[in-house]
Structures are given as C-alpha cells and as structure tokens.
Design an enzyme around this catalytic site. Structure first.
Site, PDB file in Angstrom:
ATOM      1  N   ASP A  81       0.825  -1.212   0.000  1.00  0.00           N
ATOM      2  CA  ASP A  81       0.000   0.000   0.000  1.00  0.00           C
ATOM      3  C   ASP A  81       0.857   1.258   0.000  1.00  0.00           C
ATOM      4  OD1 ASP A  81       0.849  -0.636   2.694  1.00  0.00           O
ATOM      5  OD2 ASP A  81      -0.560   0.859   3.433  1.00  0.00           O
ATOM      6  N   GLU A 176       0.173  -1.323   5.576  1.00  0.00           N
ATOM      7  CA  GLU A 176       1.224  -0.932   6.527  1.00  0.00           C
ATOM      8  C   GLU A 176       1.086   0.525   6.927  1.00  0.00           C
ATOM      9  OE1 GLU A 176       5.349   0.410   7.804  1.00  0.00           O
ATOM     10  OE2 GLU A 176       4.039   1.212   6.269  1.00  0.00           O
TER      11      GLU A 176
HETATM   12 ZN   LIG Z   1       7.016   2.014   4.037  1.00  0.00          ZN
END
Ligand SMILES: [Zn+2]
Length: 410
Positions: A81, A176
C-alpha cells in the site's frame, strides 16, 4: 515481461494501492489486491510455485533451499500500500537519467521542485538515474521499491543455483501505512525464523530500533443550548477542544523534535457544540517516555476542563506498536548478518533508528524478529518522493548477499 528491478518498480507504481485508515475491512482498500495479483503472477513466472494472494490481501511465496545445511528460514517483507497522506492515483513516473546535480523540476506542477538544499542526499546521486513523479501524486517508492527489490533478488537466486541459500520466504503485506499491515498475517503458514522489511531510505542503512507508539482519543461532551439562552450555561465542546489543542507543548511536536526525542501530535479533530473529539498519536523510544507524555496530555485536558464544570471527557489510550530493539537484542546475528551483507554489496553499513514504525516492529513482538533494511526511497508520502535505479540495485545485491551470509554462517 522484463525482470530488472527498475522495470518491476515502474510496473508497480502505476497501480493505485492507497490504503484507507477509515475503512474497517482488511485489506482496507480492495484495489491493493490488484497489485497483489500482479505480484503473484510474477512470482509464479520467476518459478516460485506456491505463490498466492490470500483473502486478506497478503502475498506469500517460498524460494526453496538449495543447501544441505540447516539454515534458519529468513523472510523478506515489503508493503504494497501507499500512504493516505497524498494521492497515489494516476502516478506518472519521470526519469532523470545520468543526474548531473541541481534541483529537479516536476513537469506536472511547476510549484513543486526537488531542491538539493532540502534533499541533500541528491549530492550522492550524481550520474545515477533518478525516478520521480510528475509532481501531482506520490511515487510510492515506499514501498514498491521494496517489492521490486525482493522480486528481482528472487529471480537472481532462482536463476543462479550456484548461489547457496536456505529456505527463503517472501511476504508482501497490505495496509502498513495505516498501522494494520500485520493484523491478519499467518506466521505459522509463513514459517520463518527471522525476517527483514525492505522499507528504509538511504542505501546502506539498517534500522533495528523504532518508535514505541500509542494513539489517544479524547472525546468531550459539552453543554449544548440554544445560543439565545446560553449566557452562563453553554459549554461549547468545539471551544474546549480548541483550548486543549492550544495548550499542547510546542517543543514536544514532530515539527520541533528529532533523533531520539518523542512527541505528542494531533492527527484529527471534529466537533459540534455538544460533542468534540481530538485524535492524537504519541511517540517515544521508551515505554516510560510514552507514559510520561500521556500523563502530561491528560493533565492538560483536566486543567482545561476545570473551566467547564458541566462538561465531561473521555481519554482513551490504545497501544499501536513497540520499539523492536528489545526483541532484536536477543538475536544479534540478525542485524550482524545484515551489516555484513550491506558491506559485501559495496556500501558502508549505517545502523540507525526509525522515527516511525514498520511492519517489522509489530512482527518482532509477534515472534518474528524483523529489522528494517534500506529500500532507497526518499521524501516518502509526498509528491517530491524520489529514488535512484542504482540504489534499488544495491538493495537487490544486499538481499542476495544476505541469503548467502545466512547459509555460510549456518
Ligand atoms: Zn514504508
């Protein structure tokens, strides 16, 4: 399809994979799986026959061992992401080949310039090929550089059976950037002893220390009343929130701290007369530092509330992640081997701490010790993000060398 780290990187950055902190699903955005599917296809093409994307948006794959020794299973990990801070839709990568020095103009937005004065790392990139955006999006080198590097290294290990290594696992995670990158990871299935995230910045850097992180939500219930009859009765929750924000210590903020200093940082505010809410994040390198800052913050809230006797507040602290150094110090060989690999790949290793968290900080506490290795990107989460081809290639060499070091030392 071509397999250089640059080719792969350019293929991945044009796929929009922005994660969404407001979403309750996993992955937080379905589009992250678009990239997951591409990665699985490429892993299968490289020859990793167990590569697959699971329902939660994780990609798993195995590079089988080609050594008879009993080598610890290591995993290389990167996130798919991009940050919610800036749009990642319609990324148009630009390439400055054979960079000659000087500021870099971004064609899509003349107001955005990557200045040497603000990005001194550019001075180490003379003669390199630098990839930027056109200035209207982020690039997503954080962390599509990591993906491309792991993919390119996997290809090298598969194509060169003379390079001896143990079993190597690959893990690509969603979400993340919104702190949920490892929520649904299946560590049993992964079956790794140790891991490395490829998610750092400058070439040669290895980070074995992260912030410890909590979030705080303050919810204020004021006294709402018709403004025409409000004298001496109304307690406007918007103004109470404003008073609290105004009292936050100016010298314990992201914009005034560096190195090993922590901070208190408001990330959101919403309100009406009867109810307001402030979201904050608290960061420090020690648990005591976190507790101190939270006590200080609640002290401010209590003090402000004294002027509003009819109003009440809620103060909720949530743990986000913890400094992974505590775990990594128990297994010094993980960082030592990475240091050796960086050296063999031709760089001077630099050990440091991250003013942030990584998937690795949470993985470390879930039982998979996981320091962070550079991926080469700079100016993360912004339209000025840039990376050089040469630094990505150094990261690929580091991964390959690291696989060899673990085998040699087993
Ligand atoms: Zn990163």
């Amino acid at each position: 399809m071509t397999g250089t780290v640059l080719d792969r990187f350019l293929r991945y950055v044009v796929i929009d994979t922005q994660s969404d902190p407001a979403s309750a699903t996993q992955p937080t955005t379905e589009k992250q799986k678009d990239l997951g599917r591409v990665l699985v296809e490429e892993l299968l093409e490289v020859g990793l026959s167990d590569a697959h994307l699971d329902e939660h948006g994780y990609v798993y794959a195995t590079i089988p061992a080609n050594s008879n020794k009993s080598v610890p299973v290591i995993c290389f990990c990167s996130h798919m992401d991009t940050a919610p801070d800036f749009t990642g839709r319609n990324v148009k990568p630009q390439m400055v080949t054979n960079y000659a020095g000087g500021d870099i103009l971004l064609p899509g937005d003349p107001s955005r310039v990557i200045r040497v004065s603000e990005h001194p790392q550019l001075k180490n990139q003379i003669g390199n090929d630098i990839i930027t955006t056109d200035g209207t999006t982020l690039l997503g080198a954080d962390d599509k550089a990591g993906l491309a590097e792991i993919m390119a290294a996997a290809q090298i290990l598969i194509d060169n059976p003379d390079i001896k290594h143990g079993t190597i696992k690959i893990l690509f995670t969603p979400d993340e950037e919104v702190g949920r990158g490892v929520n649904k990871v299946d560590l049993k299935k992964l079956g790794a002893d140790y891991a490395y995230t490829m998610d750092g910045e400058t070439a040669g850097h290895i980070e074995d220390e992260t912030f410890s992180a909590d979030s705080v939500d303050i919810v204020i219930a004021g006294v709402a009343i018709h403004p025409g009859f409000a004298k001496d009765r109304m307690e406007n929750a918007i103004k109470i929130a404003g008073a609290i924000i105004d009292r936050l210590p100016k010298d314990i903020a992201p914009e005034t701290t560096e190195g090993k200093q922590g901070f208190i940082h408001p990330t959101g505010v919403a309100g009406s007369m009867e109810k307001s809410a402030i979201s904050l994040i608290i960061r420090d390198f020690t648990d005591e530092g976190l507790t101190e800052k939270e006590a200080m913050l609640e002290g401010i809230v209590k003090d402000v509330m004294k002027s509003y006797p009819g109003s009440t507040y809620r103060f909720d602290v949530k743990e986000q992640y913890r400094n992974m150094k505590v775990v990594l110090d128990r297994h010094p060989e993980i960082v030592e081997n990475a240091v050796e690999a960086v050296r063999r790949a031709g760089m001077t290793p630099v050990r440091g701490s991250i003013r942030g968290g990584t998937d690795g900080s949470r993985l470390s506490f879930m039982g998979l010790p996981c320091p962070n290795i550079f991926a080469g990107g700079h100016a993360f989460h912004s339209p000025l993000e840039w990376i050089s081809r040469q630094d990505m290639e150094k990261a690929v060499r580091t991964i390959v060398e690291l696989a060899k070091v673990w085998e040699e030392r087993a």
